[in-house]
Every structure is written in structure tokens, then in C-alpha cells.
Write an enzyme that holds these catalytic residues in place. Structure first.
Site: not given
Lengths: 305, 305, 305, 305
Positions: A64, A259, A61
């Protein structure tokens, strides 16, 4: 400084015993839970490292924020924010509910999966290949690392287990927030999540954001100034999943976690930080990583509030 | 500086034509929609004013940050945050749903009504009178204004129309987040919302938060440093109702708005700002007030990200 | 027939070992979990009893069907259904969420607490006393039992622990579905829940509904025919909390349960049944009670579908 | 009887002016909004028709009851209900939210799209072709009409616009309620929705359900008795989308509607009814169709409650 980093690493090493390494795909489970690494790059381009700073992990992530920057540079901002919102949602990263109960059905922000699928869809390119190439090039430029590449084992696993993201993407297409072939788009999305990095890469991206988008070595502008601010703002309001508020209170630094165990932090006008520790709390954030950033923020007085 | 303030006021005066003055109670409707005022106090205690800076209005939700500070100084922090969360909710300020669907049923944060009812309940005092007195004293000290008082017409109206807040409070008591007599607690809550201020009061509270809790004139510590940071953090993540994310992107300053038309902004280590403009957008924020802060943030480079 | 009832009771006695006696107020906890009773009244007014048929318990949610009938007889139906909906909600009986997320904010139906608070508010009467008197009279008439009365210990406990119902009521008043003093209304509501009955009372009410509102002994019409059908319809779609669908499939008889352990069933044109077994499943229904009705439905071919 | 049907049709013809023909795919828009037809088959196999009884339309959601019957005959019931629930949801047919907020994440019932996708997935067959063949055969048998077939234009349109159903299906696969290729499954699902019928077909299926699964002409059992009851029960609790409760109150007959404009009603032990009227209310039910069934229920005393 490296001494401080060593100390902070050591004093928080105990937290690697808590939480769990991400287990939803087999490849992520292979991470060693007591690995712990950090890298700091300050605005004078001094680089400080400690622990397993060069262990490789997938960016997940953290990607992002890079893709958000790219979407904002590839498109008119108003258009981007007609497809994805600006508000923290208070829901888990993979929540679908808000897509249905929001007045607009628009994903709340680009830091949750649904919103990130939208920003990925906004990367320009005539073909999937071109989009992938442009994306990788941008990641490499931001990280100043031409060797940055995709971990294909992780990518394949993500693709195989990605039904929840598929559900989101079809709902987004149904509601007009994305267009085109869903499986192709998710391919790009899973690839961006599977880029392999170390804490040096994260620290470099972090310092480039901290310097408002100017490469501190070459003076080249690589991100628009306002975009660099927008990205850091989202990092504060939604960067740490649904624990962003708590992190902002405890640490007070723009940061984005993944993660894979990485956290990228960017202290405006000061430094970039990459941390790695794969054991995660229930929200998906590195437990030791957060503790390290909390201590570092206090010691170096990095809290922006 | 006052010239800049005049200019900014004038260039945004057109926005007073948009939106609506709060109308849920008759007293608020009496506000003049084209009133527009601002006050800035910098860390050297210079005071700059423009427009209707001394028009009186009720503080409404801006009080939530003061009461949060008080709750954190009256109680153990861990206890406070066992009763109210730290996360932005993405829901309107008066939403009840999250109280039911959250795992914990805990109000998401102290900036929504449910959370503010909790922090109000944490003000110490042997009786309702003592609590009210202590609360008023704290507001007066922060604003350096001994004349600060309650607008009893607004208070009575709030009390009469406050069924939604009553519903929240009973649900909170049912789930163990508040205790004691609900009507008494709401009495205190409605009173805190009905305190009458002007932009000078807001700017003064703002600069006291900006200076990490030290009275810049006397050097007296009036808020704990860490508390002053926590409050500013909540202002960024949840200070502008469910438009906090957008405000952080556009303006990048810790701020808290109220449906009375006021916005209190606090630029860390720099200045406090009070703005007044009673015509609100649908989320409950002063339209012209936001525009003024946006322009001021750009002109004076106040964006913290 | 009484032999059948005995057999059915015995073959399902084992289920009294499962689940829990309602424990949210001390008085309900006093029920003996292995008590099990049944009473059947057929349309020829034959009365059959078995087990602890005359054990007293509080009627609790079973009262909702009686009060619904009364609200429909006291008011224009269109008015009633402008204040409470007709649809099963799929949510627990004490859910508040739907009050906020529904387009109308109207309680889904009169079988959940929020809806029942509305129907209670529609009972006519110049004063609380008159309403209470009229209500009790109606219960007594339907049950043909002038001794029916309120268990004041239960009533007081309900009143003391009723914050969730208070929250609902204030929200309902806020949204215009009820009017007047909330505490007075809840007083009436808690009283109706605290009426003490046995299975004979329930069977009698059941047979009066089964006979479309005509007292089978005297021929007197006590409920409007259409009202008797509406009530039985709600019993099928929402009578057994959020297990109504399953009960309809397994048993196929209009029924209403209460956390006191009672179930009232009404087989159109055939019979009324009262069952008692205080150990409840998680949804709030008597476990043994459901099993008994399931077996009885099969043996006597009572399934209406 | 045909005279009664004519009268009922005529007295409700005015309602064809209200509502809208389904417009989410072009093929459905072609329906003539003033078409109105009905067919009744009683348990002595008398067939009564009126109006546009033989106009063809696609079966749409009415297929859900047939596929439910098939799923229950192809599989162990406990297995079926481990994959789809039994409770009315109170949400629109295409709601996704409950899949996320339910404790079990299981679709609430087989009458909403998510639940129907599950039952479709439970049709046995070695290949998609075999499943399709078996499904069509079962529809033909129940309707006693070997000419029943798929409208391929509708099918293709459904497939093209089916992103919301795709989203549901991927979420269902993610949560373990369906398995295998999603696009194949949806292919079967879109086909079942696109079967072309007239009111005679619906009345025939209805009377077969009314007679507890026995073909009233041949005496052959075509549906298990208990299955025929389960299906009728779901028709009452969830057959008319989120207006099922209201329909049960007003009409009191097990029924299932589809956005093609058809309604299938089944009066236990009495008759099957097919109605057609393509102008729909906001919930997706034929407005005139409901009115016709309401009047017919009163005239012929069909209300089961």
C-alpha cells in the site's frame, strides 16, 4: 551490527509461539510460524542480515505504501486526496462502516483496504496490462530487484475470496471515488498484494524512503522528496492497522505491516529495515516482528519522537 | 529568527479572515479574530517572539498533553492504558459513539475529551483541592511560570454548558473507566481547560517536551524521558483533532491545538513553538496557526518524517 | 378459560429453566425463577387467573407505555414527537449510539430508555412531588388499584446503578430534548420503573388500552381513543425491545415487557393480558412469558395480522 | 364507495405538489407528478376505483413482500430466518452499516434491500430462467393478471446504476448469507423491482393477503395462512422504510411502498388497497399516497390497533 540483529532475533524468538499465521487463504497458511528474519540497510548502503532474511513471502498490505507513492507521482496530489483521506480511522483495515457514516463517504486513508483500492485505481496506464507492468517496474526499481514477481497461487486465492474487497469497490464506485471496471481494478489490487519479497527487498524500499527518495547507491531520485515524507507520515499514523498508535508509542518508527508476515520500517535519514515473522496478532501484525522492532528501536535509539 | 517569525506571521495574516472564533461559551467569543502571535524557544534557550505573543487565552485541549504526562508520572503506565487507549479514532473530539461500538468501550486515546476525562481522573491527590493544586503546580513548572492560573469566567461557562462531557463521564463511570464523584472530576477537568496562557508558556512547555523532559536551563528532569516521547507521539497521531493526519502530512511536527486558538508544537531535540490565532476551522484548529506552522516547518526544515 | 390458562402455563413451565433473572441490581435477583403467573381480563370484564398471578414484581419498562399515554394527554402531540421519535430503532433499549448518529439526535421512540426519559420529562406538575403524585394516580386509575406503590429498595438500587441513564439524560439535555434538573428527572424515571404490580394490574391496564381507553366497568373514558391506539402501535413496533419484530411475527399482539419479568399484552377490542415469569432472554424479555403468549395467541386466535 | 375514493383523492390532490418523483434512474423521472390513483377490493370481491387507477408504474420495493412470501413457501422458515432477520432496523432501506455492526451481520429484515436480496436468492429454480419464470408466475397469480411483465428499460437502468446493491450482495456473500453468482442474483432482483403494475394489481395482491392467502373469488389457497400473517406483520414493522413507525401510528394498516410511487395496503379480513402517486418524500414514500391512506383509514375505521 549483524551480531546485534542475531541477538535481537534470538531474544524475541519466543514470540513466534503466539498468534496465528494468516489463514483466510490456503497459500498463506503454508508459512512456517517459527521463521524469523531481518535485514537492515543503512544510509551508507551497508547491508546487515540475520535469520531467515531471504525467505520469500507475499508483500500484502506493505504494497500500500508503494502504490500510494506511485499514485502521488502519477497524479496531482489534490486530486488524489479528493478520492482518499488523510486521517487514521481507528477501524480495522477491512471496515466498510466509515464509508457510510463519514460525512464525505471517502475512505479515511490509503492504508486501509478501501483507500488502497482507490490509490491502485489511480495508477496510470492505457490498459490493465500497462498498469500492471508499470506497477511491477516501480516495485522492482524501489527494491532494486528485477526478479520481483507475483505469486500467482496467492493472487488466485485472493481473487476467489475477495468478496469483501468487491463490496468496498462497488460502494466506492457508487460514491464516485473510483471509476471503470471493478473486477479489472481488483485484479490489479490482488496482484499488488501478491508480489513476492524477502526482507532484503523491504529493507531496500525502506532505505529509499529513509533517504527521502534518493537511491543511496546511484544518487538517482526515484521518489519525490515530499512524497517520501507523506508516505512515512501515513506509516506512522496508519501503518500498523488499528494498532498504529500503540506501535508509534512503543517503537516510534514509520512502518507498514502485511498479513504475509512482513514489516517494512523506514527510519528517516538513517536506515531501512525489513522484518519477517508470519505469526500474526488479531490486528494482522507480526507479533515477533513488532517485538524485534521495539528492541531494535531502543538499542539503536531509532525513536523519532 | 525573529525576522523570519515576523515574515511568516505577515504572510499568513490573511487566514485570520477565515473560520470562526469558538462560540460555544460567551467568554471565548470575546477573542479578537485578527490577533496572531508566535513564540519559539530553541534548545539553547533562545527565545524568539512576534506579533501578539503575549495575548492571554485559555489553554483548552492543549492541556490534555500536560495532564497525560502527569497521569503517566502519577501511575503505572499499564494501568493508565487499561483505562484509555492508544489509537487515533478518526472521530470528532467530543464523539461518544466509539465508547459504545468499540469492543472495549475504552476511550480511543487521551486526546479526545472522553480520554482526557480519564487521564484527569488519574491525577493523584487526597482531595479535589490537592489534585487541583498539584495539577496547577505541574503546569507552572512545565511553563516556568508561577503566575499561571485559571480564568474563572471561562471555567464557570464550561461547567454550565458541559452536559456532553457529563454524558461521557457517566458513561465512562458506568463502564468502569473512571470512579468517584463525576461532578468533582469534571470540575477539575473544566479547570484544567480554563488555565490562561500565552504563546511563551506554550513554547516553554514545547521545548521541555522537545528536550525529552529535561529543563534546558537548569538541567533538571521534569518529565520522564519515555513519557516525553509518548506525549509527542500522541501529538502526531491525535493532536490536531480529526485533522491530525493532514497536519502530520503538511507540517510533520508533534503539535496539540485547543479551541482557545492556541497550538503547542514540539520539534524533538530542536525547539518548542507556541502559536496563537483564535479563528478556528470546523475541526477546532486555528486556521492561521496551522498555516504558520506549515510555512515555518518548510523554512526551518522541521518535518520529522 | 381458566383451564386453558392453566394448561398453557403448564405446557410452558419448562421454559422457566432457560435464561436469567435480571441481575443488574440485587433486588431483582431475588425473584424466583420458576414463578409463573397469568391474568386475562376480557372486554366483558371477566377476569381469569392462573399460577402466581398475584406475585408482586416491579413494572420496569412496562411503565413506558403508561407514561407515554400520560405525556400524550398532558401535551400537544406534535410537541411530544418533536422531542421523541416514532420509529423502531433496531438497537438495544439502552443504546446511546443512535442519539449521536441519527440526523436529528432525537431518541428513536418512547420505548427505549432515552425516549422514555423524554416522555417522563413531559409529565406536567409544578414540582417533582406533584409530578410523582400525578403519575402514581394515573397508574392507579389505569390499573384500578389504589394500593399501587413504589418499591423503594428497587428504586434506590436503580438510582445507584443508573449511570448509563444519567449519560443519556445529559446527552438529551445537551441536545435540547429535555430541560431542567437531570437528577430530579431521573428520580421520577427510576420511581416509575419501581412501581410494584402483579399480573392482574397489567391485565387491567391492558384491557383499558384494548377498549380504546374506556373503562369497561364504568364506561368512563380514561385514555383518549387515539392515544390508546398510538400506545398499542408502539407496543407492536417496539414493545419487546429489539425482539419486537420477532414477537409480532410469532404472537401478533401489542405487548410491552419489562426486566422485572412482566409482559402486558393488549388485544384490540378483545382483552388485556398480564404475564409474569422473571427468567429473561438476552434481550430482556421473559422467556416463558413469550412462549405463553405465543400459545395463547394461537389457541384463542388473537393474532391481529 | 367509489364516491368516497373520489373525495379522498380530491382532498389530498394538493399533496402531489410536495416531494420529488424518484430520479436515480431516468425512466422513473418520466412519471407525471400529479397522477393520483386508487383501487380497493373488499373481501366480497367488490372492486372500487378512482383517478389514475390504471396508470402503469414499476412495483419496486412493493415486490419485497411478494418475494418474501415466495421465499417462505419455497423454503423451511427457520432456514429463511437464519439468513435474514425479523427486526425493524431504523435505518434507510439501502443502509450497509448494520451489516457490519450487527452481532450477526445478518440483514435486519426482508424489507430493506440487503434483506430482499437474500429472499430473492431463496427462490427455487434450476436456472436463472426458471427462477424468473416461477417468480413472474407467482406475481401473476397473486395479482390475477397474466399480463404482468417486466419494464425492460427500468430493469436495464437499475442494473446499470445498481452498484450499491452490488456492494451489499458481495458483502452478504462474504458473510455467508447468499451463495452463487452475484450478478445473476441481482439480475433477478432488478427484474422483480421492474415489474409493471397498476393499482388494481396492488389491490388484488393486498386482498389476497387480507384474506389470509385464500383467493376470495375461487377459494383457492395461494399463500399459506401463516405466511400471509408474517408478510402483513413485516408490512407494519418495516413496510414504509424508516417511516414505518410513523405510518403505523397515523394509518394503522399493514402497507408496503415502492419508489415507483405505489403503496399496497392490506387490511386483515377486510380489504386490499392499491394507491399510486409518484411524488415521494425523502424516505421514499408517496406523499399523497400516505395522506390518502390516512384519510381512508379514519373514514372507514381501518386502523387495526
Amino acid at each position: 551490527m549483524e551480531k546485534i540483529l542475531e541477538e535481537v532475533l534470538n531474544s524475541n524468538r519466543k514470540y513466534t509461539n503466539y498468534g496465528q499465521v494468516a489463514g483466510y487463504i490456503p497459500e498463506l497458511k503454508k508459512a512456517k510460524r517459527d521463521d524469523l528474519g531481518i535485514c537492515v540497510i543503512d544510509k551508507d548502503n551497508n547491508i546487515y542480515k540475520a535469520g531467515n532474511w531471504d525467505t520469500k513471502f507475499t508483500i500484502q498490505s506493505v504494497s500500500k505504501i508503494v502504490v500510494l507513492a506511485m499514485a502521488l507521482m502519477d497524479n496531482d496530489w489534490q486530486y488524489v486526496f479528493s478520492k482518499v483521506g488523510k486521517e487514521p480511522s481507528g477501524d480495522p483495515f477491512n471496515s466498510i462502516m466509515k464509508l457510510e457514516t463519514n460525512d464525505t463517504k471517502k475512505p479515511s486513508n490509503p492504508m486501509i483496504n478501501a483507500g488502497a483500492i482507490v490509490t491502485t485505481s489511480l495508477i496510470k496506464g492505457a490498459s490493465l496490462e500497462e498498469k500492471e507492468e508499470r506497477m511491477l517496474k516501480f516495485f522492482r526499481k524501489l527494491a532494486k530487484n528485477d526478479n520481483l514477481g507475483i505469486n500467482y497461487d496467492v493472487y488466485k486465492s485472493e481473487k476467489m475470496t475477495g468478496d469483501r474487497n468487491r463490496a468496498m469497490a462497488y460502494l466506492l464506485r457508487n460514491d464516485g471515488f473510483i471509476q471503470g471496471d471493478v473486477e479489472e481494478l481488483l485484479d490489479l489490487y490482488f496482484k499488488q498484494c501478491s508480489i513476492e519479497v524477502d526482507t532484503l527487498d523491504l529493507a531496500r524500499i525502506g532505505v529509499n524512503l529513509a533517504s527521502y527518495g534518493v537511491d543511496i547507491e546511484t544518487g538517482e531520485r526515484i521518489i519525490d522528496e515530499k512524497v517520501s515524507r507523506i508516505v512515512k507520515t501515513f506509516m506512522v499514523t496508519c501503518g500498523m492497522y488499528d494498532a498504529s498508535g500503540e506501535f508509534a508509542i512503543k517503537v516510534g518508527i514509520p512502518a507498514k505491516s502485511g498479513v504475509g508476515g512482513g514489516i517494512l520500517a523506514s527510519v528517516p535519514n538513517t536506515m531501512g529495515i525489513g522484518v519477517y515473522g508470519p505469526a500474526l496478532d488479531k490486528k494482522g501484525n507480526s507479533i515477533a516482528g513488532i517485538k524485534i522492532l521495539e528492541e531494535l528501536s531502543q538499542k539503536l535509539e531509532l525513536n523519532i519522537f
